[in-house]
Design a protein around this motif. Sequence first.
Motif, PDB file in Angstrom:
ATOM      1  N   ALA A 118       2.344   6.179   2.737  1.00  0.00           N
ATOM      2  CA  ALA A 118       3.837   5.789   3.434  1.00  0.00           C
ATOM      3  C   ALA A 118       3.878   6.956   4.535  1.00  0.00           C
ATOM      4  O   ALA A 118       5.107   7.080   5.205  1.00  0.00           O
ATOM      5  CB  ALA A 118       4.947   5.943   2.741  1.00  0.00           C
ATOM      6  N   GLY A 119       3.090   7.864   4.736  1.00  0.00           N
ATOM      7  CA  GLY A 119       3.272   8.973   5.803  1.00  0.00           C
ATOM      8  C   GLY A 119       4.278   9.960   5.422  1.00  0.00           C
ATOM      9  O   GLY A 119       4.570  10.541   4.781  1.00  0.00           O
ATOM     10  N   SER A 120       5.004   9.988   6.501  1.00  0.00           N
ATOM     11  CA  SER A 120       6.132  10.980   6.526  1.00  0.00           C
ATOM     12  C   SER A 120       7.299  10.577   5.217  1.00  0.00           C
ATOM     13  O   SER A 120       8.231  11.426   4.995  1.00  0.00           O
ATOM     14  CB  SER A 120       6.963  11.005   7.741  1.00  0.00           C
ATOM     15  N   LEU A 121       7.223   9.466   4.725  1.00  0.00           N
ATOM     16  CA  LEU A 121       8.112   8.843   3.439  1.00  0.00           C
ATOM     17  C   LEU A 121       7.315   9.269   2.300  1.00  0.00           C
ATOM     18  O   LEU A 121       7.781   8.655   1.141  1.00  0.00           O
ATOM     19  CB  LEU A 121       8.538   7.703   3.731  1.00  0.00           C
ATOM     20  N   ALA A 122       6.097   9.850   2.217  1.00  0.00           N
ATOM     21  CA  ALA A 122       5.542   9.973   0.970  1.00  0.00           C
ATOM     22  C   ALA A 122       6.245  10.880   0.049  1.00  0.00           C
ATOM     23  O   ALA A 122       7.114  11.904   0.183  1.00  0.00           O
ATOM     24  CB  ALA A 122       4.119  10.825   1.206  1.00  0.00           C
ATOM     25  N   ASN A 123       5.968  10.153  -1.392  1.00  0.00           N
ATOM     26  CA  ASN A 123       6.716  10.791  -2.598  1.00  0.00           C
ATOM     27  C   ASN A 123       8.378  10.679  -2.477  1.00  0.00           C
ATOM     28  O   ASN A 123       8.759  11.746  -3.143  1.00  0.00           O
ATOM     29  CB  ASN A 123       6.171  12.251  -2.805  1.00  0.00           C
ATOM     30  N   VAL A 162      14.180   2.377  -8.204  1.00  0.00           N
ATOM     31  CA  VAL A 162      13.810   3.211  -7.254  1.00  0.00           C
ATOM     32  C   VAL A 162      12.499   2.768  -6.876  1.00  0.00           C
ATOM     33  O   VAL A 162      11.402   2.589  -7.941  1.00  0.00           O
ATOM     34  CB  VAL A 162      13.586   4.495  -7.939  1.00  0.00           C
ATOM     35  N   VAL A 163      11.979   2.334  -5.817  1.00  0.00           N
ATOM     36  CA  VAL A 163      10.754   2.307  -5.190  1.00  0.00           C
ATOM     37  C   VAL A 163      10.272   3.552  -4.600  1.00  0.00           C
ATOM     38  O   VAL A 163      10.694   4.238  -3.726  1.00  0.00           O
ATOM     39  CB  VAL A 163      10.693   1.165  -3.911  1.00  0.00           C
ATOM     40  N   LYS A 164       9.264   4.084  -5.502  1.00  0.00           N
ATOM     41  CA  LYS A 164       8.509   5.463  -5.118  1.00  0.00           C
ATOM     42  C   LYS A 164       7.447   5.113  -4.112  1.00  0.00           C
ATOM     43  O   LYS A 164       6.693   4.403  -4.352  1.00  0.00           O
ATOM     44  CB  LYS A 164       8.296   6.166  -6.499  1.00  0.00           C
ATOM     45  N   MET A 186      10.592  -1.963   5.749  1.00  0.00           N
ATOM     46  CA  MET A 186      10.672  -0.609   5.651  1.00  0.00           C
ATOM     47  C   MET A 186       9.835   0.228   6.920  1.00  0.00           C
ATOM     48  O   MET A 186       8.708  -0.231   6.704  1.00  0.00           O
ATOM     49  CB  MET A 186      10.418  -0.135   4.313  1.00  0.00           C
ATOM     50  N   ARG A 187      10.566   1.187   7.608  1.00  0.00           N
ATOM     51  CA  ARG A 187       9.845   1.798   8.587  1.00  0.00           C
ATOM     52  C   ARG A 187      10.364   3.419   8.298  1.00  0.00           C
ATOM     53  O   ARG A 187      11.507   3.741   8.142  1.00  0.00           O
ATOM     54  CB  ARG A 187       9.984   1.353  10.082  1.00  0.00           C
ATOM     55  N   PRO A 188       9.496   4.216   8.774  1.00  0.00           N
ATOM     56  CA  PRO A 188       9.830   5.713   8.710  1.00  0.00           C
ATOM     57  C   PRO A 188      11.111   6.109   9.648  1.00  0.00           C
ATOM     58  O   PRO A 188      11.777   6.877   9.433  1.00  0.00           O
ATOM     59  CB  PRO A 188       8.560   6.429   9.274  1.00  0.00           C
ATOM     60  N   ASP A 189      11.308   5.222  10.827  1.00  0.00           N
ATOM     61  CA  ASP A 189      12.402   5.641  11.544  1.00  0.00           C
ATOM     62  C   ASP A 189      13.675   5.254  11.068  1.00  0.00           C
ATOM     63  O   ASP A 189      14.910   5.516  11.621  1.00  0.00           O
ATOM     64  CB  ASP A 189      12.022   4.973  13.099  1.00  0.00           C
ATOM     65  N   LEU A 190      13.530   4.428   9.986  1.00  0.00           N
ATOM     66  CA  LEU A 190      14.866   4.135   9.341  1.00  0.00           C
ATOM     67  C   LEU A 190      15.468   5.265   8.520  1.00  0.00           C
ATOM     68  O   LEU A 190      16.708   5.444   8.426  1.00  0.00           O
ATOM     69  CB  LEU A 190      14.926   3.012   8.337  1.00  0.00           C
ATOM     70  N   VAL A 197       0.779  -1.142   0.118  1.00  0.00           N
ATOM     71  CA  VAL A 197      -0.050   0.170   0.024  1.00  0.00           C
ATOM     72  C   VAL A 197       0.869   1.270  -0.068  1.00  0.00           C
ATOM     73  O   VAL A 197       0.499   2.324  -0.228  1.00  0.00           O
ATOM     74  CB  VAL A 197      -0.943   0.217   1.140  1.00  0.00           C
ATOM     75  N   TRP A 198       2.091   1.184   0.337  1.00  0.00           N
ATOM     76  CA  TRP A 198       3.065   2.298   0.365  1.00  0.00           C
ATOM     77  C   TRP A 198       3.661   2.578  -1.160  1.00  0.00           C
ATOM     78  O   TRP A 198       4.170   3.758  -1.243  1.00  0.00           O
ATOM     79  CB  TRP A 198       4.241   2.035   1.276  1.00  0.00           C
TER      80      TRP A 198
END
Length: 150
Positions: free
Chosen positions: A97-102, A90-92, A136-140, A34-35
């Motif tokens: 993905a919240g804070s990782l969007a775009n 590249v995985v867009k 994959m997580r935002p904190d990475l 979904v991300w």
Amino acid sequence: MPATQTPPIASQTLLADRFISTAIDRRTLVFPAVWVAEILRIDRVQILDLPFYDSVLMGIIHHNGAIIPLVAGTRLLNIEQFGARERAVVVKLNESAGSLANIGIVVDRAIGTSNRADLPPDLFTTTATDGTMLMMRPDLIPPGLWQPRI
């Protein structure tokens, strides 16, 4: 709605249990499906370097009228890399993905898709980054990634 189309809510539910696996060196980085907006292949010459930013941020590209910041998967996972490849995968990521969007995560290659049941259960509960498979997580993403360095 024609019988062959899946209602949007049902398709989101199906995607929630799907994951996309990618390879970075000998490690597997897994993304919730979904991300993922799309998976791109780009030429190295398309990347505009950003020398005054964190080394994890390898540059930006222009794609479909948008600027996409690229995060180096090797640097994200502290994998030593020798030389740059001529082409990159590249995985867009999208708004889910919240804070990782775009942003785009540069990986070595896309491996395939899996259901939640096909993945190790500890992948969903651990935050360790030293295993061979990682979610994959935002904190990475390091804090201050978007701040220029002097």
